[in-house]
Design a protein around this motif. Structure first.
Motif, mmCIF file in Angstrom:
data_model
loop_
_atom_site.group_PDB
_atom_site.id
_atom_site.type_symbol
_atom_site.label_atom_id
_atom_site.label_comp_id
_atom_site.label_asym_id
_atom_site.label_seq_id
_atom_site.Cartn_x
_atom_site.Cartn_y
_atom_site.Cartn_z
ATOM 1 N N TYR A 169 12.853 -35.781 -44.983
ATOM 2 C CA TYR A 169 12.556 -36.726 -46.075
ATOM 3 C C TYR A 169 13.819 -37.510 -46.367
ATOM 4 C CZ TYR A 169 12.003 -38.414 -50.840
ATOM 5 O OH TYR A 169 11.977 -39.196 -51.958
ATOM 6 N N ARG B 191 15.625 -41.138 -48.562
ATOM 7 C CA ARG B 191 15.482 -42.200 -49.557
ATOM 8 C C ARG B 191 16.880 -42.661 -49.953
ATOM 9 N NH1 ARG B 191 11.913 -44.072 -53.549
ATOM 10 N NH2 ARG B 191 13.004 -44.922 -55.375
ATOM 11 N N ASP B 192 17.102 -43.948 -49.973
ATOM 12 C CA ASP B 192 18.395 -44.489 -50.409
ATOM 13 C C ASP B 192 18.446 -44.525 -51.922
ATOM 14 O OD1 ASP B 192 19.241 -44.723 -47.895
ATOM 15 O OD2 ASP B 192 19.156 -46.911 -47.781
ATOM 16 N N ARG C 70 17.162 -48.212 -46.247
ATOM 17 C CA ARG C 70 15.775 -47.791 -46.264
ATOM 18 C C ARG C 70 15.142 -48.303 -47.548
ATOM 19 N NH1 ARG C 70 18.594 -43.401 -44.214
ATOM 20 N NH2 ARG C 70 17.919 -42.659 -42.170
ATOM 21 N N ARG C 71 13.940 -48.629 -47.461
ATOM 22 C CA ARG C 71 13.206 -49.059 -48.649
ATOM 23 C C ARG C 71 12.104 -48.035 -48.941
ATOM 24 N NH1 ARG C 71 14.474 -54.095 -50.154
ATOM 25 N NH2 ARG C 71 15.612 -55.408 -48.659
ATOM 26 N N GLY C 72 12.203 -47.453 -50.094
ATOM 27 C CA GLY C 72 11.204 -46.465 -50.481
ATOM 28 C C GLY C 72 11.464 -45.111 -49.827
ATOM 29 N N ASN C 73 10.451 -44.329 -49.780
ATOM 30 C CA ASN C 73 10.539 -42.979 -49.200
ATOM 31 C C ASN C 73 10.191 -43.020 -47.719
ATOM 32 O OD1 ASN C 73 11.094 -41.858 -51.748
ATOM 33 N ND2 ASN C 73 8.906 -41.829 -52.241
ATOM 34 N N GLU C 74 10.935 -42.310 -46.954
ATOM 35 C CA GLU C 74 10.647 -42.178 -45.536
ATOM 36 C C GLU C 74 10.444 -40.699 -45.214
ATOM 37 O OE1 GLU C 74 13.424 -43.970 -42.963
ATOM 38 O OE2 GLU C 74 13.258 -45.967 -43.876
#
Length: 315
Positions: free
Chosen positions: A172, A174-175, A183-187
């Motif tokens: 998981y 997230r920046d 990164r934008r949002g959750n990855e």
């Protein structure tokens, strides 16, 4: 590994306990032999005055006094030898008896038993019970069980290495904070990785080797159990034989004393000589010495039996 080492120490301790106990009974036997030697000497010394009076009255030939003096000297020599043997056994026993500083301590003669503990026969029921106890308590068997447990772990590990590697992963990201966003949002990332080498000879070889070692340990364990069973059976047989020998020799001692008393009565009546009385006394003393040895052998056999059943470790 620590537990296995402890059982190795216990095995050596058992050997030392057995050796000490057998030496103790040898020392007790030496003390009892001195009592017999002293009694034999006292008989000849007490009789000497009586013989001299009889010679003065013309009832006996002077040679009777001479023969009794010879018996006195012989018995004094036997007493010296018995005292030396007691000292030798005391010195040997000091290897196992120590003072607070760890120095060898020779036991004083006043610590000797006045008599051996009465022998007891060994029943088959007790032997069966003790065999079962020995299978659980003997250090070599307990050590082999630990060794088998260790090798079982190694074998399971080797078998595990033969199979494929399966890795389940989950990531998981997230920046956060200030700065440029990569990164934008959750990855979220997940997956399953499966690896199976084409060549598995090394892993299979280790598995075969581990399984072979486990088979060897199993065979050694079976042999150790058979050895313990035979040890207990042999020690039990020795105890029963020693018990029977004590009974037979005690009957011999009883008969020898009766013959000695009868010969002494004949001598008082003038129907015997000092020579025959002396022979009867020596025969009684010889039987008494062998009774002492038989009793010591019985208690030594008991020490062997208690070592074979590992009961000595409970003391």
């Amino acid at each position: 590994g620590i537990q296995g080492a402890e059982f190795t120490i216990a095995k050596e301790r058992l050997k030392i306990f057995k050796a000490a106990l057998k030496q103790y009974w040898e020392w007790v036997a030496a003390g009892r032999q001195i009592d017999v030697a002293k009694g034999l000497l006292q008989l000849a010394e007490q009789r000497n005055q009586q013989l001299e009076d009889s010679v003065k009255l013309g009832q006996l030939a002077p040679v009777e006094v001479t023969d009794n003096l010879r018996a006195i000297l012989q018995r004094r020599s036997a007493l010296v030898n018995a005292e030396r043997y007691l000292q030798a056994t005391s010195i040997e026993l000091s290897l196992f008896l120590r003072d607070l500083a760890g120095e060898p301590l020779q036991p004083a003669s006043d610590r000797l038993l006045r008599a051996f503990p009465e022998p007891e026969n060994l029943s088959l029921e007790q032997e069966k019970f003790d065999v079962a106890q020995a299978m659980q308590a003997r250090p070599e068997i307990r050590g082999m069980l630990i060794k088998r447990q260790q090798q079982s772990v190694e074998t399971r590990l080797a078998r595990n290495q033969v199979g494929p590697d399966v890795d389940l992963f989950f990531n998981y990201s997230r920046d956060v904070g200030e700065g440029r966003l990569s990164r934008r949002g959750n990855e979220v990332e997940g997956g399953l990785r499966f690896e199976l080498p084409v060549q598995r000879r090394k892993a299979l070889g280790k598995q075969t080797q581990a399984e072979a070692k486990l088979s060897i340990i199993e065979a050694e364990l079976r042999f150790a159990r058979d050895r313990v069973l035979l040890d207990v059976q042999d020690a039990a047989s020795a105890v029963r034989a020693a018990y029977q020998v004590v009974g037979v020799i005690r009957e011999e001692v009883k008969a020898a004393r009766q013959l000695e008393e009868a010969e002494r009565a004949r001598f008082d009546l003038g129907d015997s000589t000092q020579f025959f009385v002396n022979q009867r006394e020596l025969a009684t003393a010889d039987a008494a010495f062998r009774e002492i040895k038989a009793l010591a052998d019985y208690h030594k056999a008991r020490a062997e039996y208690e070592a074979a059943t590992a009961r000595l470790l409970e003391r």
